[in-house]
Structure formats: structure tokens, C-alpha cells
Scaffold this motif. Structure first.
Motif, PDB file in Angstrom:
ATOM      1  N   GLU A   1     -48.062  98.152  -1.987  1.00  0.00           N
ATOM      2  CA  GLU A   1     -48.837  97.394  -1.001  1.00  0.00           C
ATOM      3  C   GLU A   1     -48.378  95.944  -0.968  1.00  0.00           C
ATOM      4  OE1 GLU A   1     -52.897  97.899  -2.042  1.00  0.00           O
ATOM      5  OE2 GLU A   1     -52.969 100.033  -1.510  1.00  0.00           O
ATOM      6  N   ALA A   2     -48.137  95.362  -2.136  1.00  0.00           N
ATOM      7  CA  ALA A   2     -47.681  93.968  -2.207  1.00  0.00           C
ATOM      8  C   ALA A   2     -46.294  93.821  -1.572  1.00  0.00           C
ATOM      9  CB  ALA A   2     -47.662  93.505  -3.654  1.00  0.00           C
ATOM     10  N   LEU A   3     -45.408  94.779  -1.804  1.00  0.00           N
ATOM     11  CA  LEU A   3     -44.084  94.736  -1.193  1.00  0.00           C
ATOM     12  C   LEU A   3     -44.170  94.790   0.325  1.00  0.00           C
ATOM     13  CD1 LEU A   3     -41.977  97.066  -3.527  1.00  0.00           C
ATOM     14  CD2 LEU A   3     -41.481  94.674  -3.027  1.00  0.00           C
TER      15      LEU A   3
ATOM     16  N   LEU B   1     -31.500  87.227  -1.168  1.00  0.00           N
ATOM     17  CA  LEU B   1     -32.036  87.782  -2.414  1.00  0.00           C
ATOM     18  C   LEU B   1     -32.791  86.706  -3.187  1.00  0.00           C
ATOM     19  CD1 LEU B   1     -32.337  89.990  -4.525  1.00  0.00           C
ATOM     20  CD2 LEU B   1     -30.068  89.388  -5.401  1.00  0.00           C
ATOM     21  N   ASP B   2     -32.260  85.497  -3.206  1.00  0.00           N
ATOM     22  CA  ASP B   2     -32.965  84.403  -3.878  1.00  0.00           C
ATOM     23  C   ASP B   2     -34.323  84.166  -3.231  1.00  0.00           C
ATOM     24  OD1 ASP B   2     -30.858  84.019  -5.624  1.00  0.00           O
ATOM     25  OD2 ASP B   2     -29.953  82.398  -4.459  1.00  0.00           O
ATOM     26  N   ARG B   3     -34.365  84.221  -1.920  1.00  0.00           N
ATOM     27  CA  ARG B   3     -35.643  84.053  -1.205  1.00  0.00           C
ATOM     28  C   ARG B   3     -36.593  85.202  -1.525  1.00  0.00           C
ATOM     29  NH1 ARG B   3     -34.205  84.163   4.702  1.00  0.00           N
ATOM     30  NH2 ARG B   3     -36.468  84.181   4.912  1.00  0.00           N
ATOM     31  N   PHE B   4     -36.061  86.406  -1.562  1.00  0.00           N
ATOM     32  CA  PHE B   4     -36.861  87.589  -1.866  1.00  0.00           C
ATOM     33  C   PHE B   4     -37.482  87.466  -3.257  1.00  0.00           C
ATOM     34  CE2 PHE B   4     -36.987  92.109  -3.404  1.00  0.00           C
ATOM     35  CZ  PHE B   4     -37.942  92.587  -2.518  1.00  0.00           C
ATOM     36  N   ILE B   5     -36.690  87.062  -4.230  1.00  0.00           N
ATOM     37  CA  ILE B   5     -37.185  86.921  -5.590  1.00  0.00           C
ATOM     38  C   ILE B   5     -38.235  85.821  -5.676  1.00  0.00           C
ATOM     39  CG2 ILE B   5     -36.520  86.236  -7.927  1.00  0.00           C
ATOM     40  CD1 ILE B   5     -33.882  87.724  -7.487  1.00  0.00           C
TER      41      ILE B   5
ATOM     42  N   GLY C   1     -46.754  87.280  -7.884  1.00  0.00           N
ATOM     43  CA  GLY C   1     -46.995  87.813  -9.218  1.00  0.00           C
ATOM     44  C   GLY C   1     -46.082  88.953  -9.608  1.00  0.00           C
ATOM     45  N   MET C   2     -44.942  89.073  -8.909  1.00  0.00           N
ATOM     46  CA  MET C   2     -44.000  90.160  -9.194  1.00  0.00           C
ATOM     47  C   MET C   2     -42.689  89.607  -9.735  1.00  0.00           C
ATOM     48  SD  MET C   2     -44.655  92.509  -5.769  1.00  0.00           S
ATOM     49  CE  MET C   2     -44.872  91.089  -4.666  1.00  0.00           C
ATOM     50  N   THR C   3     -41.919  90.477 -10.366  1.00  0.00           N
ATOM     51  CA  THR C   3     -40.611  90.102 -10.890  1.00  0.00           C
ATOM     52  C   THR C   3     -39.570  91.120 -10.425  1.00  0.00           C
ATOM     53  OG1 THR C   3     -40.851  91.394 -12.931  1.00  0.00           O
ATOM     54  CG2 THR C   3     -41.659  89.118 -12.955  1.00  0.00           C
ATOM     55  N   ALA C   4     -38.308  90.746 -10.531  1.00  0.00           N
ATOM     56  CA  ALA C   4     -37.209  91.645 -10.183  1.00  0.00           C
ATOM     57  C   ALA C   4     -36.176  91.612 -11.297  1.00  0.00           C
ATOM     58  CB  ALA C   4     -36.571  91.239  -8.856  1.00  0.00           C
TER      59      ALA C   4
ATOM     60  N   PHE D   1     -29.651  99.473  -9.812  1.00  0.00           N
ATOM     61  CA  PHE D   1     -30.687  99.087  -8.862  1.00  0.00           C
ATOM     62  C   PHE D   1     -31.351  97.759  -9.221  1.00  0.00           C
ATOM     63  CE2 PHE D   1     -30.620 103.784  -9.088  1.00  0.00           C
ATOM     64  CZ  PHE D   1     -30.170 104.039  -7.805  1.00  0.00           C
ATOM     65  N   LEU D   2     -32.029  97.199  -8.220  1.00  0.00           N
ATOM     66  CA  LEU D   2     -32.913  96.058  -8.404  1.00  0.00           C
ATOM     67  C   LEU D   2     -34.321  96.637  -8.540  1.00  0.00           C
ATOM     68  CD1 LEU D   2     -33.132  92.882  -8.251  1.00  0.00           C
ATOM     69  CD2 LEU D   2     -33.775  93.217  -5.849  1.00  0.00           C
TER      70      LEU D   2
END
Length: 266
Positions: free
Chosen positions: A92-94, A148-152, A159-162, A168-169
Motif C-alpha cells: 500500500e505504501a509503495l 533511483l536516488d529520488r525513489f530511495i 519509513g521504508m528502506t531499499a 534485485f532491489l
């Protein structure tokens, strides 16, 4: 034979104990057998789901041992740990991320079984198990490095990490393999820990262990120098995958046995 020094081995799977292309672990069987003879626990630590790991544990003769699942977001086989699954909330957060960024990340939950089979090389039944996630979402990033930097950054704000693994990521609400090691170490109380891995998401695990082994993986850029490597606490294999894993564990056990023999005779 008794495990004299209470050694515990922590091991990544894909590209480390499992061959990158075939997923076979046959080349590591001699070392696994030797560890089993000495009752030395092997704790699998992977981005795989609990059910995937339980099947591999059964095949490898490791059933009942603790394991670190979904890149450290969960732990199985340790009494008293009952971490609530968070996968639905994670998805849901994604999906609240702006489409321009979200569409560049195609997670396992976004793929059909046929797509996941093609991407991973897993047979359909195993691909379904890989989608039965509890804590994290691996996927493929198709955007630019800047995106990708923006996504992270957006993940972090939510509150998420990659974590980058061998293929895979992986996105989660936090927790690394090293974090999960603490629960296993507290349960098993080893005198000595050995960790083996090949990818960026193994780095903290390799650095946390008493001794670490970076297993060669020609399918990805080599890891940079890690903390403890110059001092010899972390070493690298020449051979890739389970061949390198087997050689490293055999050499470590030889060294450990020699040291124990000197202590007994000293």
C-alpha cells in the motif's frame, strides 16, 4: 563430533551457497556434511521467503535451524520471535508513491508467475512461493540512477528502506541481515561466528561476524573493501558460488581444528 568452539555459520543463498545460474548447492555438500558432523548450525540468510527457505533447509539437512528471511525483515526458528507480517502495508505504501517513480520499480507482487519465472529462472511452483511474502518486496529497477536516488529518498520519508541484493532491489520497513543476526546469536550463544555472502545486502552481516567471506560472483561488480578486510578478518574466494563457499568453509574448519588442537596440547 562436538562443536568445540560453538561456531555458527551465517550464509547468504543466491550467488553464494546457491549457484547464480542453476540454483544448485551440490558443490557445497562436502562442507555442509562436515559442518553437520560437528553439529555446527548453518543459518541461511536470504531475501527468500520463509517457505522457500524451509524447503531449502529440508533439502540441505538444516531443518529446525534458525534462518533470516526476506533480507533480515523476518527471522524463523527462534522461539519468542513473533514479528507481525507487514507485506500488505508495504504494498500500500509503495502504491502511494508518484507513478513516475513507482512504475520504474516492478516488484514481485506486480509480476505474473510467468514473468517471475522468466526473471528469476525459478520453476512456476517456486516462483509462487517467492511471491508469498510477509515482510519485503524485491523487484527490478528500470529507471535511471538519478531517479533511483529520488525513489530511495521517497521510501525513506515513508519509513521504508531499499537494499541491493545479488539480483534485485528489495524494499521493506527496515531491518538488515545484521540486525536479524542479533536475535539468532542471542538464541544460540556462539563463541565464534562466520558469515559468507556476495552482495551489498550482505555487507553488514559480513562485517558483524567474527570472520567473513566474500564469495566471488562474476555476474555483478565486486564488493568494495569492507571493514576488517585489511586486517584479514574478512577474506575473498577465488571461485564463485558454492564452489568458493565449499573451499572457504573447509579452509576455515581446518584452521579452527588446528587452533583447537594446539590449545588442547598446549
Amino acid at each position: 563430533m562436538q562443536n568445540l568452539r560453538k561456531l555458527v555459520v551465517f550464509s547468504d543463498l543466491d550467488g553464494t551457497l546457491l549457484d547464480h545460474d542453476t540454483y544448485s548447492w551440490d558443490a557445497a555438500k562436502p562442507a555442509l556434511d562436515r559442518l553437520a558432523e560437528r553439529d555446527i548450525p548453518v543459518v541461511l540468510a536470504s531475501s527468500k521467503t520463509a517457505r522457500e527457505i524451509e524447503i531449502l533447509q529440508e533439502q540441505m539437512g538444516l531443518s529446525g535451524r534458525p534462518a533470516i528471511v526476506e533480507n533480515g525483515a523476518g527471522v524463523i526458528g527462534v522461539p519468542g520471535i513473533d514479528k507481525a507480517e507487514t507485506y500488505a502495508a508495504l504494498r500500500e505504501a509503495l502504491d502511494r508513491i508518484a507513478p513516475a517513480l513507482r512504475h520504474s520499480f516492478r516488484g514481485f507482487g506486480d509480476m505474473t508467475v510467468a514473468e517471475l519465472t522468466k526473471v528469476t529462472g525459478l520453476p512456476p511452483d517456486m516462483a509462487r512461493l517467492a511471491q508469498a511474502r510477509g515482510y519485503s518486496e524485491p523487484g527490478i529497477w528500470s529507471g535511471s540512477d538519478t531517479e533511483l536516488d529520488r525513489f530511495i529518498a521517497v521510501l525513506s520519508a515513508g519509513g521504508m528502506t531499499a537494499q541491493h541484493g545479488g539480483r534485485f532491489l528489495t524494499v521493506s520497513f527496515g531491518g538488515t541481515k545484521a540486525d536479524a543476526m542479533d536475535a539468532v546469536i542471542n538464541a544460540l550463544c556462539p563463541d565464534l561466528t562466520l558469515a559468507l555472502g556476495d552482495a551489498p545486502n550482505d555487507r553488514t552481516m559480513l562485517e558483524k561476524a567474527d570472520m567473513g567471506v566474500i564469495v566471488a560472483n562474476p555476474h555483478r561488480p565486486p564488493l568494495p573493501s569492507l571493514v576488517g578486510e585489511k586486517a584479514g578478518r574478512i577474506t575473498r574466494t577465488q571461485d564463485a558460488g558454492p564452489v568458493g563457499w565449499n573451499a572457504a568453509v573447509m579452509a576455515f574448519l581446518d584452521t579452527l581444528g588446528s587452533a583447537e588442537g594446539h590449545r588442547r596440547n598446549g
